[in-house]
Design a protein around this motif. Sequence first.
Motif, PDB file in Angstrom:
ATOM      1  N   GLU A  97       0.599  -1.024  -0.192  1.00 13.98           N
ATOM      2  CA  GLU A  97       0.078   0.048   0.271  1.00 13.98           C
ATOM      3  C   GLU A  97       0.859   1.071   0.057  1.00 13.98           C
ATOM      4  O   GLU A  97       2.495   0.955   0.543  1.00 13.98           O
ATOM      5  CB  GLU A  97      -0.947   0.499   1.474  1.00 13.98           C
ATOM      6  N   ALA A  98       0.133   2.432  -0.699  1.00 17.95           N
ATOM      7  CA  ALA A  98       0.986   3.609  -0.326  1.00 17.95           C
ATOM      8  C   ALA A  98       1.396   3.909   1.328  1.00 17.95           C
ATOM      9  O   ALA A  98       1.059   3.958   1.333  1.00 17.95           O
ATOM     10  CB  ALA A  98      -0.066   4.970  -1.101  1.00 17.95           C
ATOM     11  N   THR A  99       2.459   4.917   1.234  1.00 20.80           N
ATOM     12  CA  THR A  99       3.134   4.791   2.353  1.00 20.80           C
ATOM     13  C   THR A  99       3.703   6.311   2.906  1.00 20.80           C
ATOM     14  O   THR A  99       4.494   6.857   3.224  1.00 20.80           O
ATOM     15  CB  THR A  99       4.706   4.004   3.011  1.00 20.80           C
ATOM     16  N   ASP A 100       3.509   7.424   1.819  1.00 16.06           N
ATOM     17  CA  ASP A 100       3.873   8.482   1.367  1.00 16.06           C
ATOM     18  C   ASP A 100       3.618   9.535   2.253  1.00 16.06           C
ATOM     19  O   ASP A 100       2.294   9.355   2.536  1.00 16.06           O
ATOM     20  CB  ASP A 100       3.465   8.997   0.230  1.00 16.06           C
TER      21      ASP A 100
END
Length: 182
Positions: A97-100
């Motif tokens: 998943e996105a972790t920004d």
Amino acid sequence: MSVAKSAEAFRTISEAAKELDVPQHVLRHWEEVFGQVRPMRRAGGRRYYRPLDIDLLRGIRTLLYDQRFTTKGVQKIFKDEGVKYVSELGRRAAAGEATDVRPVLDDEEKPDVETPTKASTKDDDGGVLDLMPASVVPAPGALSPAMRKNLTGLLRRLEQVQDALDQATLALEAINPEDDER
């Protein structure tokens, strides 16, 4: 032929290093730098990493390697957001998943623009100084497409500058690791 361990099994330092794709000495270093990393220790000092430890280490790895934060930046995230936040980043990274964690301005998203206000303060003589006249702050929805494009471009350039500064800081920390102890 090796049998894969279950997700709940403890990992040795070599297994954890292989899973996280970092050298073992990096895990030992993170243990020193980030007091939140505390693997179990058995007789002889052998480290055993629990699944929660692996999530935390993966979160640290994501912040340092993917998000390009400095060691001090990650320490600040620990202080401001807590261990659970960094562990959750690790779980999200493992799940793809996105972790920004840095804010990104989406081209389709409208920026939050406050209603115009007149910022002021008192000068040394007690008089009022206008810091920002209301005419400088645009009203909601008042940004033209051209202005929006310019601001988005500036934001992207600032993010690139931030990335370059983070990389330079990492390089300096690698050259002078004793500076972190001050």
